[in-house]
Design an enzyme around this catalytic site. Structure first.
Site, mmCIF file in Angstrom:
data_model
loop_
_atom_site.group_PDB
_atom_site.id
_atom_site.type_symbol
_atom_site.label_atom_id
_atom_site.label_comp_id
_atom_site.label_asym_id
_atom_site.label_seq_id
_atom_site.Cartn_x
_atom_site.Cartn_y
_atom_site.Cartn_z
ATOM 1 N N LEU A 64 0.834 -1.205 0.000
ATOM 2 C CA LEU A 64 0.000 0.000 0.000
ATOM 3 C C LEU A 64 0.866 1.252 0.000
ATOM 4 O O LEU A 64 2.058 1.184 0.310
ATOM 5 C CB LEU A 64 -0.912 -0.049 1.234
ATOM 6 C CG LEU A 64 -1.883 -1.247 1.232
ATOM 7 C CD1 LEU A 64 -2.397 -1.544 2.628
ATOM 8 C CD2 LEU A 64 -3.038 -0.989 0.269
ATOM 9 N N PRO A 65 0.260 2.422 -0.313
ATOM 10 C CA PRO A 65 1.090 3.621 -0.465
ATOM 11 C C PRO A 65 1.852 4.050 0.799
ATOM 12 O O PRO A 65 3.056 4.298 0.728
ATOM 13 C CB PRO A 65 0.082 4.701 -0.880
ATOM 14 C CG PRO A 65 -1.074 3.953 -1.472
ATOM 15 C CD PRO A 65 -1.140 2.655 -0.737
ATOM 16 N N THR A 95 6.343 0.711 2.092
ATOM 17 C CA THR A 95 7.347 1.489 2.822
ATOM 18 C C THR A 95 6.592 2.419 3.767
ATOM 19 O O THR A 95 5.869 3.322 3.308
ATOM 20 C CB THR A 95 8.204 2.332 1.858
ATOM 21 O OG1 THR A 95 8.837 1.448 0.934
ATOM 22 C CG2 THR A 95 9.261 3.118 2.624
ATOM 23 N N LYS A 170 15.160 0.320 5.039
ATOM 24 C CA LYS A 170 14.618 0.891 3.795
ATOM 25 C C LYS A 170 14.713 2.425 3.804
ATOM 26 O O LYS A 170 15.088 3.053 2.811
ATOM 27 C CB LYS A 170 13.152 0.432 3.656
ATOM 28 C CG LYS A 170 12.373 1.085 2.543
ATOM 29 C CD LYS A 170 12.818 0.646 1.176
ATOM 30 C CE LYS A 170 12.039 1.384 0.086
ATOM 31 N NZ LYS A 170 12.607 1.186 -1.228
ATOM 32 N N LYS A 245 7.979 11.185 0.193
ATOM 33 C CA LYS A 245 7.389 10.437 1.315
ATOM 34 C C LYS A 245 8.492 9.733 2.119
ATOM 35 O O LYS A 245 8.543 9.826 3.346
ATOM 36 C CB LYS A 245 6.394 9.394 0.795
ATOM 37 C CG LYS A 245 5.715 8.613 1.906
ATOM 38 C CD LYS A 245 5.089 7.319 1.410
ATOM 39 C CE LYS A 245 6.115 6.265 1.139
ATOM 40 N NZ LYS A 245 5.605 4.903 0.984
HETATM 41 P P1 NAD Z 1 0.818 2.608 -6.085
HETATM 42 O O1 NAD Z 1 0.188 3.883 -5.663
HETATM 43 O O2 NAD Z 1 1.047 2.339 -7.534
HETATM 44 O O3 NAD Z 1 -0.046 1.361 -5.515
HETATM 45 C C1 NAD Z 1 -0.708 1.348 -4.288
HETATM 46 C C2 NAD Z 1 -2.062 0.658 -4.520
HETATM 47 O O4 NAD Z 1 -2.716 0.518 -3.268
HETATM 48 C C3 NAD Z 1 -2.974 1.475 -5.423
HETATM 49 O O5 NAD Z 1 -3.334 0.686 -6.563
HETATM 50 C C4 NAD Z 1 -4.178 1.792 -4.539
HETATM 51 O O6 NAD Z 1 -5.412 1.793 -5.236
HETATM 52 C C5 NAD Z 1 -4.106 0.662 -3.527
HETATM 53 N N1 NAD Z 1 -4.806 0.952 -2.283
HETATM 54 C C6 NAD Z 1 -4.724 2.048 -1.498
HETATM 55 N N2 NAD Z 1 -5.523 1.923 -0.420
HETATM 56 C C7 NAD Z 1 -6.122 0.706 -0.527
HETATM 57 C C8 NAD Z 1 -7.069 0.007 0.253
HETATM 58 N N3 NAD Z 1 -7.572 0.539 1.370
HETATM 59 N N4 NAD Z 1 -7.466 -1.213 -0.158
HETATM 60 C C9 NAD Z 1 -6.973 -1.752 -1.290
HETATM 61 N N5 NAD Z 1 -6.071 -1.127 -2.088
HETATM 62 C C10 NAD Z 1 -5.669 0.084 -1.708
HETATM 63 O O7 NAD Z 1 2.178 2.503 -5.272
HETATM 64 P P2 NAD Z 1 3.428 1.550 -5.580
HETATM 65 O O8 NAD Z 1 4.383 2.229 -6.485
HETATM 66 O O9 NAD Z 1 2.906 0.189 -5.930
HETATM 67 O O10 NAD Z 1 4.098 1.527 -4.135
HETATM 68 C C11 NAD Z 1 3.569 0.759 -3.080
HETATM 69 C C12 NAD Z 1 4.547 0.837 -1.909
HETATM 70 O O11 NAD Z 1 5.827 0.349 -2.319
HETATM 71 C C13 NAD Z 1 4.777 2.272 -1.381
HETATM 72 O O12 NAD Z 1 4.868 2.236 0.011
HETATM 73 C C14 NAD Z 1 6.103 2.665 -2.033
HETATM 74 O O13 NAD Z 1 6.809 3.615 -1.263
HETATM 75 C C15 NAD Z 1 6.825 1.328 -2.072
HETATM 76 N N6 NAD Z 1 7.857 1.211 -3.120
HETATM 77 C C16 NAD Z 1 7.614 1.661 -4.387
HETATM 78 C C17 NAD Z 1 8.610 1.524 -5.357
HETATM 79 C C18 NAD Z 1 8.409 2.017 -6.779
HETATM 80 O O14 NAD Z 1 9.378 2.060 -7.538
HETATM 81 N N7 NAD Z 1 7.181 2.359 -7.174
HETATM 82 C C19 NAD Z 1 9.826 0.911 -5.038
HETATM 83 C C20 NAD Z 1 10.022 0.419 -3.750
HETATM 84 C C21 NAD Z 1 9.020 0.574 -2.796
#
Ligand code: NAD
Length: 295
Positions: A64-65, A95, A170, A245
């Site tokens: 999740l975000p 994260t 992280k 973030k």
């Molecule tokens: P994203 O915003 O693409 O995906 C998050 C998903 O969670 C969204 O599709 C959203 O609709 C869903 N969501 C939110 N609240 C929800 C709920 N209550 N029930 C169900 N679904 C829900 O984000 P991401 O890029 O996939 O990143 C996710 C996590 O991974 C974050 O914490 C980010 O910091 C971490 N991260 C991201 C990357 C990257 O390169 N994108 C790399 C490493 C870590």
């Protein structure tokens, strides 16, 4: 194994797909219907809500975000802890703040669940290729039980220590990355302002003491590296707002723990300015443009 996967975004969807490729049955939940449809199109199942997602699951993942989403999904009235069976393997890969990870893990422990924090490094490319690095905090036995599933999504799996330690590692890593990207951009822009070819400058620094991942693998200067987001208008990759973030988590954590992170705080402010100028959704290496000589 039957797996519930909650949060099928840029990272979660390809991670869930890799679990399916490894032979598991995945029931996915996301607020965005298109993300769930993509899982279903690849042979997965759509969950109606959290209760349905975790029903009969032997493992539950969340991706999740941010902290507030993790708290809501795990601790909410109709959250995972309200429905999941004791003894289920459980992991949060988002994260988030280490103290939130600890709080949620404590609540889970009260219900006979050994929740691990397992944030990842490696970006969307690593998520798709199944080569993520997992930084795990929590009980070693719980990690051992989870390891085969993490191995379906990642290449390196590190046990960082007790609950919350995965998040601490992280945050430290991403603070360093955010600082290195700005430092690398400054150095390249300084060279360019002096008439240097950024390709030549990059190749020399990559063999000298300034070498680092931002320079060698993710070069922020357009034209230097075909595989970097700089080559595609800074689209895809790791967004400026996600970096903000993570730097925010680092700065808050430093305040709470008494550590000094002056460069982390400055980096956070620079990405803030970059985001305010309308670049929040671009890859974080686009900060190169903000630092470049204008005109
Ligand atoms: P994203 O915003 O693409 O995906 C998050 C998903 O969670 C969204 O599709 C959203 O609709 C869903 N969501 C939110 N609240 C929800 C709920 N209550 N029930 C169900 N679904 C829900 O984000 P991401 O890029 O996939 O990143 C996710 C996590 O991974 C974050 O914490 C980010 O910091 C971490 N991260 C991201 C990357 C990257 O390169 N994108 C790399 C490493 C870590």
């Amino acid at each position: 194994m039957d797996i519930a996967f909650i949060g099928l975004g840029n990272m979660g969807l390809p991670m869930a797909l890799n679990l399916q490729k490894a032979g598991h049955r995945v029931r996915g939940l996301d607020l965005a219907p298109a993300q769930v449809e993509a899982l279903v199109a690849a042979g997965g199942e759509a969950a109606r809500d959290i209760a349905h997602a975790v029903q009969g699951a032997q493992a539950v993942f969340t991706m999740l975000p941010a902290s507030k989403h993790v708290e809501r999904v795990w601790l909410g009235e109709d959250g995972v802890l309200a429905h999941v069976a004791p003894g289920t393997r459980v992991a949060d890969c988002s994260t988030i703040a280490p103290e939130v990870a600890r709080r949620v893990a404590q609540a889970a422990a009260g219900q006979g669940l050994a929740l691990i924090d397992a944030p990842v490094s490696g970006g969307t490319g690593g998520a798709q290729a199944g080569t993520l690095t997992f930084m795990v905090g929590g009980d070693e036995t719980a990690l051992t039980a989870m390891r085969p599933l993490l191995e379906a999504m990642g290449r390196n799996i590190f046990h960082a220590g007790p609950s919350g330690c995965g998040q601490t590692v992280k945050i430290c890593n991403n603070m360093l990355l955010g600082i290195l990207m700005i430092g690398t951009s400054e150095a390249l822009n300084l060279g360019i302002a002096n008439g240097m070819d950024p390709k030549v400058l990059s190749s020399v620094m990559a063999q000298s003491s300034g070498r680092n991942w931002a320079l060698e693998v993710y070069n922020p200067c357009p034209g230097v590296m075909d595989s970097a987001p700089a080559a595609r208008g800074y689209s895809g990759g790791f967004g400026v707002d996600l970096m903000r973030k993570d730097l925010g988590l680092a700065v808050e954590n430093a305040l709470a723990s008494g550590a000094a992170v002056p460069l982390g705080a400055l980096a956070r402010s620079l990405y803030d300015l970059h985001s305010q100028a309308g670049n929040g959704a671009l890859d974080f290496s686009s900060v190169f443009g903000m630092l470049g000589k204008k005109g």
